[in-house]
Scaffold this motif. Structure first.
Motif, PDB file in Angstrom:
ATOM      1  N   MET A  84       0.830  -1.202   0.000  1.00  0.00           N
ATOM      2  CA  MET A  84       0.000   0.000   0.000  1.00  0.00           C
ATOM      3  C   MET A  84       0.870   1.261   0.000  1.00  0.00           C
ATOM      4  O   MET A  84       0.553   2.233  -0.691  1.00  0.00           O
ATOM      5  CB  MET A  84      -0.968  -0.019   1.179  1.00  0.00           C
ATOM      6  N   LEU A  85       1.952   1.259   0.752  1.00  0.00           N
ATOM      7  CA  LEU A  85       2.855   2.399   0.787  1.00  0.00           C
ATOM      8  C   LEU A  85       3.481   2.634  -0.590  1.00  0.00           C
ATOM      9  O   LEU A  85       3.504   3.764  -1.090  1.00  0.00           O
ATOM     10  CB  LEU A  85       3.945   2.191   1.840  1.00  0.00           C
ATOM     11  N   ARG A  86       3.972   1.580  -1.225  1.00  0.00           N
ATOM     12  CA  ARG A  86       4.576   1.717  -2.559  1.00  0.00           C
ATOM     13  C   ARG A  86       3.562   2.229  -3.572  1.00  0.00           C
ATOM     14  O   ARG A  86       3.868   3.119  -4.382  1.00  0.00           O
ATOM     15  CB  ARG A  86       5.155   0.382  -3.035  1.00  0.00           C
ATOM     16  N   THR A  87       2.361   1.693  -3.532  1.00  0.00           N
ATOM     17  CA  THR A  87       1.316   2.122  -4.459  1.00  0.00           C
ATOM     18  C   THR A  87       0.948   3.582  -4.233  1.00  0.00           C
ATOM     19  O   THR A  87       0.830   4.357  -5.191  1.00  0.00           O
ATOM     20  CB  THR A  87       0.079   1.225  -4.316  1.00  0.00           C
ATOM     21  N   PHE A  88       0.791   3.969  -2.978  1.00  0.00           N
ATOM     22  CA  PHE A  88       0.457   5.358  -2.651  1.00  0.00           C
ATOM     23  C   PHE A  88       1.535   6.311  -3.156  1.00  0.00           C
ATOM     24  O   PHE A  88       1.233   7.338  -3.768  1.00  0.00           O
ATOM     25  CB  PHE A  88       0.264   5.521  -1.136  1.00  0.00           C
ATOM     26  N   ILE A  89       2.782   5.968  -2.925  1.00  0.00           N
ATOM     27  CA  ILE A  89       3.881   6.844  -3.346  1.00  0.00           C
ATOM     28  C   ILE A  89       3.948   6.928  -4.874  1.00  0.00           C
ATOM     29  O   ILE A  89       4.150   8.010  -5.433  1.00  0.00           O
ATOM     30  CB  ILE A  89       5.216   6.390  -2.729  1.00  0.00           C
ATOM     31  N   ALA A  90       3.759   5.813  -5.559  1.00  0.00           N
ATOM     32  CA  ALA A  90       3.782   5.830  -7.028  1.00  0.00           C
ATOM     33  C   ALA A  90       2.670   6.721  -7.571  1.00  0.00           C
ATOM     34  O   ALA A  90       2.906   7.548  -8.460  1.00  0.00           O
ATOM     35  CB  ALA A  90       3.653   4.412  -7.571  1.00  0.00           C
TER      36      ALA A  90
END
Length: 137
Positions: A84-90
């Motif tokens: 979720m963190l990676r997706t949010f940042i992307a």
């Protein structure tokens, strides 16, 4: 029967992914520079995507390493949070690039997606690393 040395193979996975991301985007940058107007604008967008893809692959590597040390339920929770963190940042980077107009946001997205392509060509980069890089060790 010869046992495979997994320590030697594991230490090259992240560099192989990063090399794959860089090679894919270097190849993609050629037609972008030739056929699209606003070369700097477009290449900056692609560069932002490359940076995010490399950061995501390093974060993924660290997340998996950490999850292997946890019990099953904690590992699952940790991996979901990491994803979720990676997706949010992307998504945030693509939105910021689009709002600020500092690069082509579509090419930023394409640069981020090169992480997926790099994963598919990782067996090829692995063969290259094993043949040329690991030989010296």
């Amino acid at each position: 029967m010869k046992m495979m040395n997994y320590d030697m193979d594991e230490k090259y996975i992240l560099p192989e992914m990063i090399v794959g991301i860089i090679v894919i985007n270097a190849i993609l940058a050629i037609p972008v520079a030739i056929f699209l107007d606003g070369v700097v604008y477009n290449l900056l967008g692609l560069l932002y995507g490359v940076i995010v893809a490399i950061a995501m692959s390093a974060h993924m590597w660290n997340s998996v390493e950490r999850a292997l040390e946890l019990n099953e339920s904690d590992a699952r929770r940790h991996m979901v949070k990491s994803y979720m963190l990676r997706t949010f940042i992307a998504i945030a980077v693509v939105i910021f690039v689009a709002i600020l107009g500092v690069g082509n946001y579509f090419l930023t997205f394409i640069g981020i997606l090169s992480l997926k392509v790099s994963a598919y060509i990782q067996p090829l980069t692995h063969k290259f690393f094993k043949k040329y890089i690991a030989k010296g060790e």
